[in-house]
Design a protein around this motif. Structure first.
Motif, PDB file in Angstrom:
ATOM      1  N   ILE A  69       0.939  -1.176   0.024  1.00 26.42           N
ATOM      2  CA  ILE A  69      -0.046   0.029  -0.111  1.00 26.42           C
ATOM      3  C   ILE A  69       0.805   1.384  -0.092  1.00 26.42           C
ATOM      4  N   PRO A  70       0.919   2.101  -0.981  1.00 21.33           N
ATOM      5  CA  PRO A  70       1.812   3.090  -1.078  1.00 21.33           C
ATOM      6  C   PRO A  70       1.668   4.309  -0.160  1.00 21.33           C
ATOM      7  N   GLY A  71       2.386   4.628   0.636  1.00 21.94           N
ATOM      8  CA  GLY A  71       1.908   5.873   1.502  1.00 21.94           C
ATOM      9  C   GLY A  71       2.951   6.762   1.909  1.00 21.94           C
ATOM     10  N   VAL A  72       2.434   7.602   2.829  1.00 18.41           N
ATOM     11  CA  VAL A  72       3.331   8.635   3.440  1.00 18.41           C
ATOM     12  C   VAL A  72       3.107   9.258   4.685  1.00 18.41           C
ATOM     13  N   GLU A  73       3.936   9.487   5.501  1.00 23.49           N
ATOM     14  CA  GLU A  73       3.343  10.366   6.765  1.00 23.49           C
ATOM     15  C   GLU A  73       3.653  11.912   6.571  1.00 23.49           C
ATOM     16  N   ILE A  74       2.988  12.693   6.333  1.00 18.62           N
ATOM     17  CA  ILE A  74       3.418  14.265   6.284  1.00 18.62           C
ATOM     18  C   ILE A  74       3.277  14.953   7.537  1.00 18.62           C
ATOM     19  N   SER A  75       4.485  15.698   7.901  1.00 24.61           N
ATOM     20  CA  SER A  75       4.356  16.672   9.053  1.00 24.61           C
ATOM     21  C   SER A  75       3.570  17.975   8.683  1.00 24.61           C
ATOM     22  N   VAL A  76       2.690  18.074   9.980  1.00 22.60           N
ATOM     23  CA  VAL A  76       1.889  19.286   9.720  1.00 22.60           C
ATOM     24  C   VAL A  76       1.943  19.852  10.847  1.00 22.60           C
ATOM     25  N   THR A  77       2.130  21.178  10.650  1.00 28.37           N
ATOM     26  CA  THR A  77       1.884  22.202  11.755  1.00 28.37           C
ATOM     27  C   THR A  77       0.575  22.908  11.800  1.00 28.37           C
ATOM     28  N   TRP A 179       6.068  23.344   9.587  1.00 25.46           N
ATOM     29  CA  TRP A 179       5.884  22.163   8.461  1.00 25.46           C
ATOM     30  C   TRP A 179       4.579  22.182   7.371  1.00 25.46           C
ATOM     31  N   ALA A 180       3.828  21.453   6.594  1.00 25.19           N
ATOM     32  CA  ALA A 180       2.848  21.593   5.881  1.00 25.19           C
ATOM     33  C   ALA A 180       1.626  22.213   6.765  1.00 25.19           C
ATOM     34  N   ASN A 181       0.722  22.853   6.006  1.00 28.57           N
ATOM     35  CA  ASN A 181      -0.574  23.226   6.636  1.00 28.57           C
ATOM     36  C   ASN A 181      -1.450  21.979   6.568  1.00 28.57           C
ATOM     37  N   LEU A 182      -2.469  21.832   7.408  1.00 28.22           N
ATOM     38  CA  LEU A 182      -3.361  20.701   7.384  1.00 28.22           C
ATOM     39  C   LEU A 182      -3.932  20.409   5.818  1.00 28.22           C
ATOM     40  N   GLU A 183      -4.409  21.610   5.649  1.00 29.01           N
ATOM     41  CA  GLU A 183      -5.243  21.496   4.291  1.00 29.01           C
ATOM     42  C   GLU A 183      -4.429  21.255   3.124  1.00 29.01           C
ATOM     43  N   ASP A 184      -3.371  21.471   3.106  1.00 29.02           N
ATOM     44  CA  ASP A 184      -2.387  21.129   1.882  1.00 29.02           C
ATOM     45  C   ASP A 184      -2.096  19.803   2.050  1.00 29.02           C
ATOM     46  N   ALA A 185      -1.711  19.370   3.039  1.00 31.30           N
ATOM     47  CA  ALA A 185      -1.403  17.881   3.446  1.00 31.30           C
ATOM     48  C   ALA A 185      -2.414  17.111   3.005  1.00 31.30           C
ATOM     49  N   VAL A 186      -3.734  17.356   3.366  1.00 33.27           N
ATOM     50  CA  VAL A 186      -4.641  16.523   2.953  1.00 33.27           C
ATOM     51  C   VAL A 186      -5.147  16.405   1.360  1.00 33.27           C
ATOM     52  N   LYS A 187      -4.831  17.703   0.898  1.00 28.24           N
ATOM     53  CA  LYS A 187      -5.278  17.968  -0.505  1.00 28.24           C
ATOM     54  C   LYS A 187      -3.939  17.268  -1.431  1.00 28.24           C
ATOM     55  N   TRP A 188      -2.619  17.127  -0.966  1.00 29.71           N
ATOM     56  CA  TRP A 188      -1.699  16.450  -1.760  1.00 29.71           C
ATOM     57  C   TRP A 188      -1.917  15.014  -1.858  1.00 29.71           C
ATOM     58  N   ASP A 216     -12.670  17.779  12.744  1.00 27.41           N
ATOM     59  CA  ASP A 216     -13.790  18.546  11.967  1.00 27.41           C
ATOM     60  C   ASP A 216     -13.078  19.245  10.986  1.00 27.41           C
ATOM     61  N   GLU A 217     -11.993  19.802  11.195  1.00 26.86           N
ATOM     62  CA  GLU A 217     -11.015  20.408  10.301  1.00 26.86           C
ATOM     63  C   GLU A 217     -10.654  19.433   8.996  1.00 26.86           C
ATOM     64  N   PHE A 218     -10.064  18.467   9.574  1.00 20.66           N
ATOM     65  CA  PHE A 218      -9.425  17.531   8.667  1.00 20.66           C
ATOM     66  C   PHE A 218     -10.555  16.986   7.823  1.00 20.66           C
ATOM     67  N   LYS A 219     -11.926  16.788   8.387  1.00 18.86           N
ATOM     68  CA  LYS A 219     -12.752  16.235   7.343  1.00 18.86           C
ATOM     69  C   LYS A 219     -13.287  17.282   6.538  1.00 18.86           C
ATOM     70  N   SER A 220     -13.223  18.570   6.927  1.00 16.23           N
ATOM     71  CA  SER A 220     -13.669  19.818   5.751  1.00 16.23           C
ATOM     72  C   SER A 220     -12.879  19.756   4.570  1.00 16.23           C
ATOM     73  N   TYR A 221     -11.660  19.183   4.888  1.00 17.91           N
ATOM     74  CA  TYR A 221     -10.596  19.220   3.678  1.00 17.91           C
ATOM     75  C   TYR A 221     -10.683  17.958   2.998  1.00 17.91           C
ATOM     76  N   GLY A 222     -11.375  17.128   3.412  1.00 10.45           N
ATOM     77  CA  GLY A 222     -11.506  15.884   2.580  1.00 10.45           C
ATOM     78  C   GLY A 222     -10.918  14.803   3.238  1.00 10.45           C
ATOM     79  N   GLY A 223     -10.473  14.667   4.361  1.00 11.20           N
ATOM     80  CA  GLY A 223      -9.749  13.449   5.162  1.00 11.20           C
ATOM     81  C   GLY A 223     -10.953  12.605   5.566  1.00 11.20           C
ATOM     82  N   ILE A 224     -10.680  11.468   5.556  1.00 10.26           N
ATOM     83  CA  ILE A 224     -11.524  10.213   5.853  1.00 10.26           C
ATOM     84  C   ILE A 224     -11.153   9.575   7.000  1.00 10.26           C
TER      85      ILE A 224
END
Ligand code: AMP
Ligand code: MN
Ligand code: MN
Ligand code: MN
Length: 297
Positions: A69-77, A179-188, A216-224
């Motif tokens: 399963i190809p994946g990544v763990e993104i550091s988010v501020t 690091w990345a912001n939450l919205e960008d990380a989820v979108k990438w 709630d914020e994570f889900k608003s950007y498309g996180g599931i």
């Protein structure tokens, strides 16, 4: 059977693990061999802020009759200066937005490492940059873990204590990094065809209110998804997160977060994880994981 003689179900799925492409101590090849030996079937590679190990991991997985399963763990501020991790699963490691964004993130790591070393030098500990680098196979992925390895090896901290003593927020070696912001990380992640998952939520020690704000914020950007089973979670953590999976309609994920065999707390086996309770929906179907194999053998 576990130590209490309670039957416990494990599944051959591991959706969170590291290698020398970030701060793990095994190569991709060594990790996949260990997963095979442990009885794994579906193994994710989720190195910090990089997908550079994925193509080799796919080959090594296939040699061992595993599905990668190809994946990544993104550091988010998040919210000012809180560090959290977002795991992406099923990402396309060739997606240019993802690759370039992660390249930019890793470019900060050497500079941050130099600052960490300067801070340690002021505290009387010299040579930390070169020292940490000697534990790091891929310099652009230089991590606090490598500083921890060097500090412990040189007697500056007891095993497992270098973070508390030097590297955690508020300690002398800590350097705040944007690091990345939450919205960008989820979108990438989602733009590259993957699903976004909140990593090891209990490790952040958030209040329930703050964790719900994150969800709630994570889900608003498309996180599931959210990690329910993680080697850093207690049974109580699992119960809390299972209830959040239901109330916030999140899909549960399972991951060893394997870095090395002998963690100071316990032995962590990559490749297998506890099975989430039946009533909790999981990320499995989004990743093409065949759940019928769980009940075979
Ligand atoms: P970095 O991305 O360089 O800031 O390093 C973060 C990594 O350090 C995490 O992915 C963990 O592997 C490790 N880490 C963070 N906190 C601790 C801790 N308290 N003890 C041991 N390892 C830690
Ligand atoms: Mn790590
Ligand atoms: Mn993490
Ligand atoms: Mn991790």
């Amino acid at each position: 059977m576990n130590s209490n003689n309670q039957p416990r179900q494990y599944i051959p799925v591991d959706l969170h693990a590291h290698t020398t492409h970030s701060d793990g101590s095994l190569s991709v090849k060594e990790l996949m061999a260990m997963v095979k030996n442990n009885g794994g079937k579906y193994q994710a590679l989720t190195d910090h802020d990089t997908v550079n190990g994925i193509s080799e991991a796919r080959e090594e997985a296939s040699k061992n009759e595993l599905t990668l399963i190809p994946g990544v763990e993104i550091s988010v501020t998040w919210t000012g200066n809180t560090l959290i991790h977002i795991v992406g699963l099923g990402v396309d490691e060739k997606n240019s937005q993802l690759v370039e964004s992660l390249d930019n993130m890793r470019n900060q790591r050497i500079e941050r490492g130099k600052k960490i070393a300067q801070n340690l030098a002021r505290a009387g500990i010299g040579g930390a940059f070169e020292g940490a680098m000697s534990y790091c196979k891929n310099p652009e992925s230089l991590s606090r873990t490598h500083f921890s390895d060097w500090l412990v090896a040189n007697g500056y901290a007891k095993p497992g204590k270098a973070f508390d003593k030097f590297l955690a927020p508020g300690r002398v070696g800590y350097v705040a990094q944007k690091w990345a912001n939450l919205e960008d990380a989820v979108k990438w992640i989602t733009n590259s065809g993957g699903i976004a998952v909140i990593a090891h939520p209990a490790r952040y020690k958030f209040t329930r209110t703050k964790l719900i704000k994150l969800i709630d914020e994570f889900k608003s950007y498309g996180g599931i998804g959210i990690e329910l089973i993680s080697s850093s979670h207690s049974l109580q953590d699992e119960a809390n997160i299972a209830s959040l999976c239901v109330s916030k309609e999140l899909l549960a994920s399972v991951g060893s977060d394997f870095h090395k065999t002998e963690s100071y707390r316990r032995r962590i086996n990559p490749g297998i994880n506890k099975r989430p309770p039946n009533k909790i929906p999981t990320v499995f179907k989004h990743l093409g994981i065949d759940e019928t194999i769980f009940d075979v053998e």
